[in-house]
Design an enzyme around this catalytic site. Structure first.
Site, PDB file in Angstrom:
ATOM      1  N   HIS A 187      24.838  35.137  19.371  1.00  0.00           N
ATOM      2  CA  HIS A 187      25.707  34.645  20.446  1.00  0.00           C
ATOM      3  C   HIS A 187      25.981  35.738  21.464  1.00  0.00           C
ATOM      4  O   HIS A 187      26.124  35.467  22.652  1.00  0.00           O
ATOM      5  CB  HIS A 187      27.014  34.113  19.879  1.00  0.00           C
ATOM      6  CG  HIS A 187      26.872  32.736  19.339  1.00  0.00           C
ATOM      7  ND1 HIS A 187      26.187  31.766  20.009  1.00  0.00           N
ATOM      8  CD2 HIS A 187      27.309  32.185  18.201  1.00  0.00           C
ATOM      9  CE1 HIS A 187      26.218  30.661  19.303  1.00  0.00           C
ATOM     10  NE2 HIS A 187      26.895  30.884  18.186  1.00  0.00           N
ATOM     11  N   CYS A 493       4.487  25.557  26.086  1.00  0.00           N
ATOM     12  CA  CYS A 493       5.936  25.577  25.911  1.00  0.00           C
ATOM     13  C   CYS A 493       6.438  26.728  25.031  1.00  0.00           C
ATOM     14  O   CYS A 493       7.607  26.764  24.673  1.00  0.00           O
ATOM     15  CB  CYS A 493       6.436  24.246  25.365  1.00  0.00           C
ATOM     16  SG  CYS A 493       5.890  23.920  23.706  1.00  0.00           S
TER      17      CYS A 493
HETATM   18  C1  PEP Z   1       6.216  27.317  19.719  1.00  0.00           C
HETATM   19  O1  PEP Z   1       5.926  27.450  18.537  1.00  0.00           O
HETATM   20  O2  PEP Z   1       5.657  27.956  20.641  1.00  0.00           O
HETATM   21  C2  PEP Z   1       7.292  26.399  20.120  1.00  0.00           C
HETATM   22  C3  PEP Z   1       7.564  26.172  21.383  1.00  0.00           C
HETATM   23  O3  PEP Z   1       8.018  25.820  19.128  1.00  0.00           O
HETATM   24  P1  PEP Z   1       9.253  26.567  18.399  1.00  0.00           P
HETATM   25  O4  PEP Z   1       9.486  27.856  19.136  1.00  0.00           O
HETATM   26  O5  PEP Z   1      10.371  25.631  18.446  1.00  0.00           O
HETATM   27  O6  PEP Z   1       8.692  26.755  17.032  1.00  0.00           O
END
Ligand code: PEP
Ligand code: MG
Length: 561
Positions: A187, A493
């Site tokens: 946090h 992502c």
């Molecule tokens: C990843 O693995 O790149 C992803 C976006 O999922 P997480 O970070 O939630 O595992």
């Protein structure tokens, strides 16, 4: 863990002593008075927390003030209160000692959890304990002096900063934070980022190595802390700081601009979120929607599996808040080191994470899918994404489950369905996955950890740069080419998408959608508006032919900042 560059004088902060309340035996006739003292400490702590929460709300909005709501709920947890009183009654000990033991029990339970996010919540538990103890026996020696008034230009050096340390910070007078302990999802780190305070952690023995009043240079860009700098170091630092500050101003001022490259290619920037409040970031940072909603974080602390209603309320609220922008809801990514409270009670014996975990827990999975489908049917901006897809079989089963629930719910058109490509297994079965996927999302965090045998939670590992290994780049390129040749959308992502130069490299490789922590989007946008895709394509070709990560870095290091 929080970007920025600052210079200042060291202010060594020792938080109030913790773990030092001596046990003293009390007589049975004293029990009543001890309990009254405890109740008064509970009351005072609650009042303080309410004030902190409302202050923080005014400063930062709802987004970060939830931390203290969580602290309040521990204080008000009947079981927590009961166990402390019971200890005083049965062991005839002072209440301070009983509080300390109870906090230690809770901490031990959390320390046993493999998940980094949950482990860092033990900070919150210690923080609540310290607040209570401060009211039971205020520290006499000036230790634990609050950070609410420090000399101007202070760099706060501490072993560890608990959430209330950070929020009580005399913000105008604090220039940066340096600690020995605490990770990127603590946090303190979250708050520091929200307050725009540079924060470097992982400096072992910082409070011993640095003396009060030392001149300290904190450079979040180069990830260095310099103590008592030489004239040359100071001069180089001033230049870096001037450059950084000027650039930050320019970048923030330009945040409303469209994310279009110089040669006119539009890149969609999306947000990765884990909480409902994070939806506010999407409009605040001019993003195109949510590219990844990590739903497991909604339920990590739930003692029982979430009900259909609970799931549905969350997805429906998020979809409504974002409408008409799209939101990609990822089904629970549980198992392995992601164990919520409601699964810890039993040993599920399931060794897989992500989709295969969900497939082995039909009740949990079906409830979530039903809730997502209802929200999708209501709001029409929802897409479904399955984590850790391994290949054709698990993905087919997931889609068939979704279709069956859709029929039960009499839903005519199902939302688009995507697969996360984040295991080597999915990379090698991409063609089969694409036969069924409407879109794919490449999770570079897990893909690098599984391809490179690296633990993503290990301190000191720089995940973003492991993406620059030739093997990883080639995996991303082949997956994205396969998807594009079939006309399917591809988004990146993982955290790498939030690093401007790596994001640019991905654009050179044909990626047009990037999803990232919202606060990182401004810098990505700023760089992309200053480059041509034609140039990035050449860089990407060079990077894809590189034999070693260093040559990949060379291919992008001179892109504009
Ligand atoms: C990843 O693995 O790149 C992803 C976006 O999922 P997480 O970070 O939630 O595992
Ligand atoms: Mg992942």
């Amino acid at each position: 863990v929080s970007p920025g560059i600052a210079r200042g004088k060291a202010f060594i902060y020792h938080s109030s002593p913790w773990g030092s309340i001596p046990r003293s035996q009390i007589g049975r006739e004293e029990v009543g008075a001890e309990i009254v003292r405890f109740e008064s400490a509970l009351e005072k702590s609650a009042l303080e927390l309410e004030a902190l929460e409302s202050n923080l709300k005014t400063q930062l909005g709802d987004v970060e003030s939830g931390i203290f709501e969580a602290h309040l709920s521990l204080l008000r947890d009947p079981e927590f209160v009961r166990r402390i009183k019971q200890r005083v009654h049965s062991d005839l000990v002072n209440v301070g000692h009983a509080v300390e033991l109870q906090i230690q029990d809770l901490e031990r339970a959390l320390a046993a959890v493999g998940n980094e996010y949950l482990r860092e919540r033990s900070q919150d538990i210690r923080d609540v304990g310290r607040r209570l103890l401060n009211h039971l026996s205020p520290p006499a020696d000036g230790r634990g002096a609050s950070l609410s008034s420090v000399p101007p230009g202070s760099i706060v050096i501490a072993e560890e900063l608990l959430p209330s340390d950070t929020v009580e910070l005399d913000r105008p007078n604090v220039a940066a934070l340096v600690t020995a302990k605490g990770g990127g999802t603590s946090h303190a780190a979250i708050l520091a980022r929200a307050l725009g305070l540079p924060y470097i952690t992982g400096i072992a023995d910082a409070t011993q190595l640095i003396s009060p009043g030392d001149t300290v240079l904190v450079n979040g860009e180069s990830e260095t802390v310099t103590v008592a700098p030489s004239t040359e170091q100071a001069a180089a630092f001033s230049e870096a700081k001037m450059h950084y500050d000027e650039q930050t101003r320019r970048i923030v001022d330009a945040e409303f601009e469209e994310c279009v490259t110089r040669d006119g290619v539009r890149i969609a920037l999306f947000a990765n979120i884990g909480r409902l409040d994070d939806c506010n970031f999407v409009k605040g940072h001019y993003l195109a929607g949510v590219g990844l909603f990590r739903t497991e974080f909604l339920f990590m602390r739930e003692p029982a599996p979430p009900s259909l209603d609970k799931h549905h309320q969350a997805y429906s609220a998020a979809a409504r808040a974002l409408h008409p922008l799209p939101i990609v809801i990822r089904t629970l990514d549980l198992g392995g080191d992601k164990q919520p409270a409601f699964l810890k009670a039993r040993d599920s014996g399931k060794v897989f994470r992500g989709l295969r975990f969900s497939l082995a827990e039909p009740e949990l999975f079906n409830t979530q899918l039903r809730a997502i489908l209802r929200a999708a049917d209501q709001h029409r901006n929802v897409r479904v994404l399955f984590p850790m897809v391994l290949g054709s079989e698990d993905f087919r089963q997931a889609i068939e489950t979704l279709q069956a629930i859709g029929r039960q719910e009499q839903i005519k058109s199902l939302p688009p369905v995507g697969a996360m490509i984040e295991t080597p297994s999915a990379v090698f079965t991409i063609n089969e996955i694409l036969e069924r996927a409407d879109f794919i999302s490449i999770g570079t965090n897990d893909l690098t950890q599984f391809m490179l045998a690296a633990d993503r939670n290990a301190a000191g590992l720089n995940d973003e740069y492991s993406v620059l290994q030739p093997s990883i780049l080639r995996a991303i390129a082949s997956v994205s080419e396969a998807a594009q040749s079939k006309g399917r959308g591809v988004c990146i992502c993982g955290e790498a998408a939030g690093d401007p130069k790596i994001a640019a490299l991905m654009v050179g490789m044909g990626i047009r959608e990037l999803s990232m922590s919202p606060t990182r989007a401004a810098r990505v946008r700023y760089l992309l508006r200053r480059v041509c895709v034609a140039v990035l394509k050449k860089r990407a070709q060079k990077a894809l032919q590189a034999k070693e990560a260093n040559s990949v870095k060379e291919a992008i290091h001179d892109l504009p900042d």
